[in-house]
Design an enzyme around this catalytic site. Structure first.
Site, PDB file in Angstrom:
ATOM      1  N   ARG A   1      -0.702  -6.295 -22.190  1.00 25.44           N
ATOM      2  CA  ARG A   1      -0.531  -5.451 -21.006  1.00 25.44           C
ATOM      3  C   ARG A   1       0.666  -5.952 -20.202  1.00 25.44           C
ATOM      4  NH1 ARG A   1      -3.500  -2.641 -23.583  1.00 25.44           N
ATOM      5  NH2 ARG A   1      -5.708  -2.280 -23.160  1.00 25.44           N
ATOM      6  N   GLU A   2       1.384  -5.011 -19.611  1.00 21.79           N
ATOM      7  CA  GLU A   2       2.432  -5.336 -18.637  1.00 21.79           C
ATOM      8  C   GLU A   2       1.863  -5.026 -17.271  1.00 21.79           C
ATOM      9  OE1 GLU A   2       5.779  -3.076 -20.031  1.00 21.79           O
ATOM     10  OE2 GLU A   2       6.325  -4.634 -21.465  1.00 21.79           O
TER      11      GLU A   2
ATOM     12  N   ARG B   1      11.577   6.839   1.638  1.00 17.21           N
ATOM     13  CA  ARG B   1      10.950   6.148   0.507  1.00 17.21           C
ATOM     14  C   ARG B   1      11.672   6.608  -0.746  1.00 17.21           C
ATOM     15  NH1 ARG B   1       8.697   1.616   2.202  1.00 17.21           N
ATOM     16  NH2 ARG B   1       6.924   1.931   3.583  1.00 17.21           N
TER      17      ARG B   1
ATOM     18  N   ALA C   1       2.716  -0.158   8.195  1.00 13.25           N
ATOM     19  CA  ALA C   1       2.267  -1.027   7.107  1.00 13.25           C
ATOM     20  C   ALA C   1       3.294  -2.114   6.858  1.00 13.25           C
ATOM     21  CB  ALA C   1       2.047  -0.198   5.838  1.00 13.25           C
TER      22      ALA C   1
ATOM     23  N   GLU D   1       3.114  -6.804  11.880  1.00 14.44           N
ATOM     24  CA  GLU D   1       3.762  -5.571  11.424  1.00 14.44           C
ATOM     25  C   GLU D   1       3.594  -4.422  12.416  1.00 14.44           C
ATOM     26  OE1 GLU D   1       5.789  -4.851   9.002  1.00 14.44           O
ATOM     27  OE2 GLU D   1       5.704  -6.682   7.819  1.00 14.44           O
TER      28      GLU D   1
ATOM     29  N   GLU E   1       6.881  -2.625  13.657  1.00 16.90           N
ATOM     30  CA  GLU E   1       7.143  -1.235  13.276  1.00 16.90           C
ATOM     31  C   GLU E   1       7.059  -0.251  14.432  1.00 16.90           C
ATOM     32  OE1 GLU E   1       5.529   0.396   9.740  1.00 16.90           O
ATOM     33  OE2 GLU E   1       6.617  -1.071   8.525  1.00 16.90           O
TER      34      GLU E   1
ATOM     35  N   GLU F   1      -1.615  -4.996  -6.898  1.00 19.15           N
ATOM     36  CA  GLU F   1      -1.429  -4.860  -5.455  1.00 19.15           C
ATOM     37  C   GLU F   1      -2.708  -4.371  -4.782  1.00 19.15           C
ATOM     38  OE1 GLU F   1       1.374  -2.599  -2.159  1.00 19.15           O
ATOM     39  OE2 GLU F   1       1.049  -1.639  -4.095  1.00 19.15           O
TER      40      GLU F   1
ATOM     41  N   GLU G   1      15.110  -1.355   8.655  1.00 23.95           N
ATOM     42  CA  GLU G   1      14.164  -0.286   8.360  1.00 23.95           C
ATOM     43  C   GLU G   1      14.549   0.929   9.196  1.00 23.95           C
ATOM     44  OE1 GLU G   1       9.992  -1.853   7.041  1.00 23.95           O
ATOM     45  OE2 GLU G   1      10.422  -2.617   9.041  1.00 23.95           O
TER      46      GLU G   1
END
Length: 182
Positions: free
Chosen positions: A37-38, A63, A76, A93, A97, A120, A142
């Site tokens: 698996r990767e 994005r 986030a 954050e 943000e 993740e 950002e």
């Protein structure tokens, strides 16, 4: 015992970037079959459902991976500070943000973003009792637009996003508000 149990036989990092790494790993299952698996290795992230009496605080930002210059999301950030707990990352954050702090924090859930190929996890928090909180701006650039979305129009916010952490957070908020109203 489950026939799906497995053991990791080996693994090597075949790519390491600034945001994630890719590991090629070999596994053996209970029946003796082996598979390669990767796996995308990611440090994880936090997402904050930040609300005041009338609004949910969202952001719009480009994005590139989704080919979307204005993705609507909850605030986030990545777990990228060594030793920092997810709640502390969420607090940092939120300030970076949207320039807000919160009096009250509640852990909503932690989930895997895409278990078919990545490890993740996103830790979602409800942030209430918002107040202004100034911090030094982060070093990275950002392009964030802060959006104060009326809570009365939460269904429209849900319909307007395609981001998984935002959908999960806003759907949990919607359920909570419905439960509170009944």
């Amino acid at each position: 015992m489950s026939e799906r149990r497995f053991e990791k036989l080996s693994g090597e990092i075949v790519y390491e970037g600034a945001i994630f790494a890719v590991e090629r790993a070999r596994f053996r299952f209970a029946d003796g079959e082996e598979a390669t698996r990767e796996i995308v290795r990611h440090p994880g992230a936090v997402g904050m459902v930040a609300i005041d009496d009338d609004h949910v605080w969202l952001v719009r930002q480009p994005r590139e991976a989704a080919d979307d210059p204005d993705m609507l999301e909850i605030p986030a950030g990545k777990l990228d500070e060594a030793g920092e707990e997810p709640l502390d990352t969420a607090k940092r954050e939120l300030a970076e943000e949207i320039g807000q702090g919160a009096e009250d924090w509640e852990h909503l859930t932690t989930f895997f973003t895409s278990v078919g190929f990545a490890d993740e996890q996103v830790h979602l928090y409800l942030a209430t009792g918002l107040h202004d909180r100034e911090v030094e701006p982060p070093e990275h650039d950002e392009r964030i637009e802060i959006v104060h979305w009326p809570l009365a129009e939460l269904d429209a916010a849900i319909a307007a996003t395609r981001d998984s952490k935002t959908l999960i957070g806003l759907l949990m908020l919607q359920q909570r508000l419905r439960d509170k109203g009944s």
